[in-house]
Write an enzyme that holds these catalytic residues in place. Structure first.
Site, PDB file in Angstrom:
ATOM      1  CD  GLU A 249      -2.912   1.097   2.367  1.00 17.20           C
ATOM      2  OE1 GLU A 249      -3.069   0.013   2.976  1.00 17.20           O
ATOM      3  OE2 GLU A 249      -3.600   2.107   2.574  1.00 17.20           O
ATOM      4  NE  ARG A 275       0.481  34.446 -17.538  1.00 15.61           N
ATOM      5  CZ  ARG A 275      -0.643  35.132 -17.590  1.00 15.61           C
ATOM      6  NH1 ARG A 275      -1.550  34.858 -18.528  1.00 15.61           N
ATOM      7  NH2 ARG A 275      -0.893  36.059 -16.702  1.00 15.61           N
TER       8      ARG A 275
END
Ligand SMILES: Cc1cc2nc3c(=O)[nH]c(=O)nc-3n(C[C@H](O)[C@H](O)[C@H](O)COP(=O)(O)OP(=O)(O)OC[C@H]3O[C@@H](n4cnc5c(N)ncnc54)[C@H](O)[C@@H]3O)c2cc1C
Length: 384
Positions: A249, A275
């Site tokens: 996990e 940008r």
């Protein structure tokens, strides 16, 4: 510069894995991306995406074919998790179902439990959850108060769980219960509870800071009567089973963290090239280049470490402290990297419609769940 490191650097990675990756990408483009924003609004994914994932053969890929799984290795799971992470699609709780719950049943279930549940899980007829945490006990699992009291051939379960992933959708839940309140860790058992059992009910679908398309719930158990044969593994061995399954996990959190970081880097590089400010692309400012250089380096180091952990796991050698290192360090780095990438996006980085904003909100919990990062340091510290 050398090509970026990737899972495909691992010697076990074959053309079949690459083919599987392209299937996952097709699935995400067709069945996840178009719906994710709507799922975020409703706080839960459509059940139909689970069925679609099953049709594409993407659930329980690492479970043997005799139990309806894909019969593939852990790398296939890693690819699935990585691709979902790269798209910043945290809605569907496939990782928990296929690579956390299914291994519990495969490794510790009776033959009957395996035959009954794994094929249904692979077909998405049964969606699963695992319920350990309670309102009063998370890190300190020995402090849970949900009890399972023996009554002939049955256990009667009473208690409450919270923060349970897939809680609203789950048909089958592995519930951590105290079967012997006096025995500490040895008094905890894992018990399979079907959501249709009388006395089981779902509470609120909790409103979270991030991972908004994934359901996270309270669950209630009032005199829930289940046969003794629903115990997973042996009675009183629940804590030990958790300890054996938690490294995978934690590795899965590491895989997610690296997938998110790589995507964050790429989207930020592209954004800063497009940008403009003060007449030139953001990427041309020395500060932007320096930050991106740092991120590129950190992601490369992270990937190299992660690949080592995946390789160890494939050899059956990922020990508990190393899995804890993987989880804490990669999730901390992920948060730092994503924060830098938000900053380079300016105000747009704070807008939900930009994936980097979702990545920022989603990443925070990686330091908290699957064992908090403080507990990870405890585990490593104790092993020194
Ligand atoms: C989105 C989400 C999904 C989740 N999904 C699931 C799920 O599917 N199933 C499930 O069972 N649980 C799930 N959890 C619960 C999660 O595992 C717990 O929140 C986590 O283990 C921490 O427990 P806690 O919240 O009770 O915090 P606490 O244990 O109260 O910890 C609070 C703080 O104290 C620190 N702390 C605690 N003990 C120590 C110590 N010994 N030393 C130093 N610091 C310490 C912690 O690190 C933390 O910073 C989920 C949580 C979230 C937010």
């Amino acid at each position: 510069m050398a090509a970026a490191a990737a899972l495909s650097d691992l010697p076990d990675y074959t053309d079949e894995h690459e083919l599987f990756r392209s299937t996952v990408r097709k699935f995400i483009a067709a069945e996840v991306a178009p719906h994710h924003a709507r799922w975020e609004e409703q706080g839960v994914v459509d059940r139909s995406v689970w069925q679609k994932a099953a049709e594409y053969g993407l659930l329980l890929t690492n479970i043997p074919t005799e139990y309806g799984g894909g019969g593939a290795d852990f790398l296939t799971s890693a690819i699935m998790v990585e691709e979902m992470a790269r798209g910043i699609f945290s809605g569907p709780g496939f990782r928990l179902h296929s690579d956390i719950v299914a291994p519990y049943i495969l490794h510790h279930g009776s033959e009957e439990q395996k035959q009954k549940w794994l094929p249904r899980m692979a077909r998405a007829e049964t969606i699963t959850a695992i319920a350990m945490t309670e309102p009063g006990a998370g890190s300190d699992l020995q402090g849970i108060r949900t009890t399972a009291v023996r009554d002939g051939d049955h256990f009667i379960i009473n208690g409450q769980k919270t923060f349970i992933t897939n809680g609203q959708l789950a048909d089958l839940i592995i519930v951590a219960c105290k079967t012997d309140a006096a025995a500490g860790a040895k008094g905890i058992s894992l018990i399979l509870v079907e959501a249709s059992t009388p006395g089981f009910s779902r509470g609120r679908n909790l409103e979270k800071v991030g991972m908004k398309a994934q359901d996270t719930s309270e669950l209630f158990f009032q005199d829930v009567r289940v046969p003794v044969s629903n115990v997973l593994g042996q009675e009183g061995r629940g804590f030990a089973l958790l300890m054996t399954e938690l490294p995978q996990e934690r590795l899965l959190v590491g895989i997610t963290a690296v997938g998110v970081m790589e995507a964050a880097y790429e989207m930020t590089l592209n954004y800063t090239r497009e940008r403009k400010a003060f007449g030139k692309p953001l990427a041309d400012f020395q500060n932007s280049r320096f930050r991106l250089a740092e991120v590129k380096t950190e992601v490369h180091v992270a990937r190299t470490f992660l690949n080592d952990c995946v390789a160890r796991h494939m050899r059956g050698e990922l020990d508990v402290p190393t899995a804890a290192m993987c989880k804490w360090w990669l999730s901390e780095l992920e948060n730092r990297v994503v924060d830098t990438c938000v900053q380079l996006h300016g105000g747009y980085g704070y807008m939900w419609e930009y994936p980097i904003a979702r990545a920022f909100a989603d990443a925070r919990v990686h330091r908290i769940y699957a064992g908090s990062n403080e507990i990870m340091r405890e585990i490593i510290g104790r092993s020194l």
